[in-house]
Scaffold this motif. Structure first.
Motif, PDB file in Angstrom:
ATOM      1  N   GLU A 151     -23.385  -8.405 -40.431  1.00  0.00           N
ATOM      2  CA  GLU A 151     -22.406  -9.497 -40.457  1.00  0.00           C
ATOM      3  C   GLU A 151     -21.188  -9.456 -41.359  1.00  0.00           C
ATOM      4  O   GLU A 151     -21.413  -8.966 -42.626  1.00  0.00           O
ATOM      5  N   THR A 152     -19.844  -9.789 -40.798  1.00  0.00           N
ATOM      6  CA  THR A 152     -18.945  -9.576 -41.795  1.00  0.00           C
ATOM      7  C   THR A 152     -18.448 -11.123 -41.927  1.00  0.00           C
ATOM      8  O   THR A 152     -18.654 -11.874 -41.251  1.00  0.00           O
ATOM      9  N   ARG A 178     -23.529  -2.397 -33.465  1.00  0.00           N
ATOM     10  CA  ARG A 178     -23.738  -3.524 -34.093  1.00  0.00           C
ATOM     11  C   ARG A 178     -23.941  -3.534 -35.553  1.00  0.00           C
ATOM     12  O   ARG A 178     -25.055  -2.767 -36.139  1.00  0.00           O
ATOM     13  N   THR A 179     -23.230  -3.730 -36.453  1.00  0.00           N
ATOM     14  CA  THR A 179     -23.214  -3.598 -37.859  1.00  0.00           C
ATOM     15  C   THR A 179     -23.760  -5.002 -38.625  1.00  0.00           C
ATOM     16  O   THR A 179     -23.777  -5.940 -37.786  1.00  0.00           O
ATOM     17  N   SER A 233     -10.909  -9.076 -38.624  1.00  0.00           N
ATOM     18  CA  SER A 233     -12.071  -9.329 -39.803  1.00  0.00           C
ATOM     19  C   SER A 233     -11.690 -10.416 -40.815  1.00  0.00           C
ATOM     20  O   SER A 233     -12.645 -10.375 -41.557  1.00  0.00           O
ATOM     21  N   GLY A 235     -18.804   1.227 -30.619  1.00  0.00           N
ATOM     22  CA  GLY A 235     -19.280   0.514 -31.791  1.00  0.00           C
ATOM     23  C   GLY A 235     -20.594   0.163 -31.761  1.00  0.00           C
ATOM     24  O   GLY A 235     -21.155  -0.534 -30.915  1.00  0.00           O
ATOM     25  N   SER A 287     -17.031  -5.658 -34.939  1.00  0.00           N
ATOM     26  CA  SER A 287     -17.585  -4.132 -35.378  1.00  0.00           C
ATOM     27  C   SER A 287     -17.854  -3.634 -34.189  1.00  0.00           C
ATOM     28  O   SER A 287     -17.830  -2.179 -34.033  1.00  0.00           O
ATOM     29  N   ARG A 288     -17.964  -4.107 -33.065  1.00  0.00           N
ATOM     30  CA  ARG A 288     -18.038  -3.662 -31.927  1.00  0.00           C
ATOM     31  C   ARG A 288     -16.771  -3.549 -30.819  1.00  0.00           C
ATOM     32  O   ARG A 288     -16.799  -2.984 -29.745  1.00  0.00           O
TER      33      ARG A 288
END
Lengths: 321, 318
Positions: free
Chosen positions: A279-280, A276-277, A298, A274, A288-289
């Motif tokens: 912000e959710t 880092r993507t 989520s 994963g 995300s990781r």
């Protein structure tokens, strides 16, 4: 009994208040209390952007929290009287990352040591002041005759950083907030500087908040540890528990990422999954990781919950309700 | 036995200083076989970064190389013309620098920086081939193709360091010199970047010189390690031997100074300071800090000598 220093549900957002902008949350709902009677070394560990430096600045009163409070002896830091503020500035000392930036290159090193003595009227005579300064330097393992009278560029990075520890020590504080104090000094000197911090804690009853990205030094120095990830606390507790048997998947990943001096060469093999993507909204910051995330992760942000005596974890999987 | 791809022989670097000549690298020799990962470790000021620059002939005045030779396969680097040396950098020996944030040009997109590297070495490609090559390179270092259109400030530290690796491998060098490539990165990202470096190195069949002071990183990454102190190699051995049985007291202390995650209270500093290069102690430069020093150590400088198969140390007591 009021705490020496306490953070109560502190949140700090930068850039908030602009039209249609919630700002960037640097630290979220963070609480911590330190008592004078129980001097401890607490390590705050996290990667860049985890909020650890924001925490240091909040505890030192250098920035004001967006919500929540930081209290010194039960009094909000930003409502201290002049006298209380003076006490606070003496009682809580800071050591920063860069042992180069804090010195004025045109003044001798003595300047950073004589200034607090003068401002806080620590000594009545010159010779008494000199005695205090020499004691403080010796306490951190420096020889006064090798330090005093020199200019900053004539000292090594490690010496300069130890002078900063000595400066903090001069004021006989109850707490030292050290923000990455050894990240810019050589590995061989790290041990010495961290050793002096530990000694101050043991021998003089000074609490230390040691802020770092380096888990291994945190383990060596601290009694307890707080792991931050992107502005939230993910795991906190006794250092032996957290490092030897981490529960939060982020703490696990962090510990597995430290290259160890060992003939077991597995470090390059299993890779943490994963990337880092973005912000959710709402859910767990780590989702995300995370290799063990559930659908719930989520949607709902997990709150820190005790998993056993001496530890709390914020994870739906590792510390379920 | 594999032919060495890089050979450094008796290399010496000096800096002119008002108080005399300062010797930053003194009589350093080692060689690398293809595919090999070699580490150079030591404290700040031990000469390890100067070594990297010297191999690439990038030492700037007042510094200069004043002895020895560097061979890349059959080419003597120190006698090449400046122009030939410039062409050989990147194509033959590439550098992955320490501060990726400063190494990239802030006003050029990553694509343009790769194009610069190719054009400068006379390997410009037609547009379609070039685009394909950029995609391949980014893919090799684990970056998405969109990165080509980005500026350095739009990338995270780990992505910038990967972009630097992509540029470093664009001409398929035989040797990659990585000077503390991950010292500014977080541990999780460090591990990903080092894994990337290991993978591209294997795909290219290149040798790597990793420069750094983190013995943990060395233990996990390199095959063989050279330990530098005050400009000289004091120990050189396969990494397994260095970890299990370091011969030189300095190497032993360097390992002991590393904080462990396994047992508490094991971290010990090295007493004293690294010596100033212009006032080196007599005999062995490490003797004032060495717990085992004997009279001979301050009188006579120990030379690097064989102490086991493939292992050498410069210590009278080893």
């Amino acid at each position: 009994m009021t705490a020496l220093l306490e953070a109560r549900h502190v949140t700090k957002a930068y850039g908030a208040g602009l039209v249609g902008h919630d700002g960037i949350v640097a630290l979220q709902d963070f609480s911590l209390a330190l008592e004078v009677e129980r001097p401890r070394i607490i390590a705050i560990v996290g990667e860049s952007g985890s909020g650890k430096t924001t925490l240091a600045r909040l505890l030192l009163g250098l920035v004001a929290p967006s919500t929540g409070q930081v209290m010194y002896h039960g009094q909000d830091l930003h409502r201290l009287s002049a006298e209380q503020r003076r006490d606070f500035r003496r009682d809580i000392q800071a050591i920063f990352q860069d042992p180069y930036g804090v010195y004025n290159p045109f003044y001798r090193v003595d300047h950073v040591l004589t200034t607090p003595v003068r401002k806080f009227r620590l000594a009545k005579t010159r010779s008494e002041a000199h005695g205090l300064i020499e004691d403080a330097l010796r306490a951190v393992g420096l020889r006064p005759e090798e330090i005093l009278g020199r200019y900053p560029h004539q000292l090594s990075g490690g010496q300069r950083q130890r002078v900063m520890v000595a400066r903090a020590l001069l004021l006989r504080p109850h707490l030292i907030v050290a923000d990455e104090p050894v990240s810019m000094v050589d590995a061989s000197l790290r041990a010495t500087i961290l050793g002096s911090l530990r000694q101050l804690n043991r021998e003089r009853g000074i609490s230390i908040i040691y802020i770092t990205h380096d888990l291994a030094t945190a383990y060596q120095v601290a009694d307890s540890i707080i792991v931050l990830y992107r502005s939230v606390l993910v795991e906190a507790g006794d250092v032996e528990l957290v490092v030897k048997a981490p529960r939060h998947p982020y703490t696990q990943q962090l510990i597995a990422s430290v290259p160890q001096v060992s003939t077991k060469r597995t470090w390059l093999d299993e890779q943490p999954g994963g990337q880092r993507t973005a912000e959710t909204a709402g859910g767990c910051k780590f989702v995300s990781r995370c290799p063990i995330a559930l659908p719930k992760c989520s949607e709902v942000a997990p709150q820190p919950r005790p998993t056993e005596p001496g530890r709390e974890v914020a994870c739906h999987v590792a510390a379920p309700v | 036995m594999n032919q060495p791809v890089l050979r450094v022989e008796g290399l010496r670097v000096a800096y002119d200083h008002p108080l005399g000549l300062v010797r930053a690298v003194d009589d350093v020799s080692f060689s690398l076989t293809p595919h090999e990962r070699f580490g150079l470790a030591g404290e700040s000021g031990s000469g390890k970064s100067t070594m990297a620059l010297a191999i690439l002939r990038m030492i700037r005045p007042p510094g200069h190389i004043d002895g020895g030779e560097v061979w890349l396969e059959d080419t003597r680097l120190l006698s090449l013309s400046d122009d030939a040396m410039r062409r050989l950098r990147l194509a033959g020996i590439a550098l992955v620098p320490q501060g990726s944030m400063n190494a990239l040009n802030p006003v050029l997109r990553i694509r343009a920086q790769i194009a610069d590297a190719l054009d400068d070495h006379g390997t410009s490609l037609p547009k379609r081939d070039f685009e394909k090559r950029v995609r391949e390179l980014l893919h090799d270092v684990g970056l998405p193709p969109e990165v080509a259109d980005m500026y350095p400030h739009e990338l995270s530290g780990g992505m910038k360091q990967r972009a630097c690796i992509a540029i470093a491998i664009c001409l398929r060098p035989k040797v990659i010199i990585a000077d503390e490539p991950t010292s500014a990165l977080d541990v999780v990202v460090q591990r990903q970047v080092m894994a990337t470096l290991a993978r591209v190195q294997q795909e290219l069949g290149a040798a790597v010189v990793l420069i750094g002071h983190d013995m943990g990183l060395m233990a996990q990454f390199v095959d063989r390690l050279g330990v530098m102190y005050a400009g000289r190699l004091v120990e050189i051995a396969p990494i397994g031997q260095i970890i299990t049985a370091p011969r030189h007291p300095y190497t032993q202390m360097l390992i002991a100074s590393l904080p462990s995650l396994e047992s508490k209270g094991t971290m010990q500093g090295i007493p004293g300071l690294a010596p100033l290069l212009r006032e080196l102690p007599s005999g062995c430069a490490f003797h004032p800090r060495c717990p085992r020093a004997v009279a001979r150590c301050s009188a006579e400088r120990p030379e690097l000598r064989d102490i086991a198969a493939g292992a050498q140390a410069a210590c009278h007591l080893a």
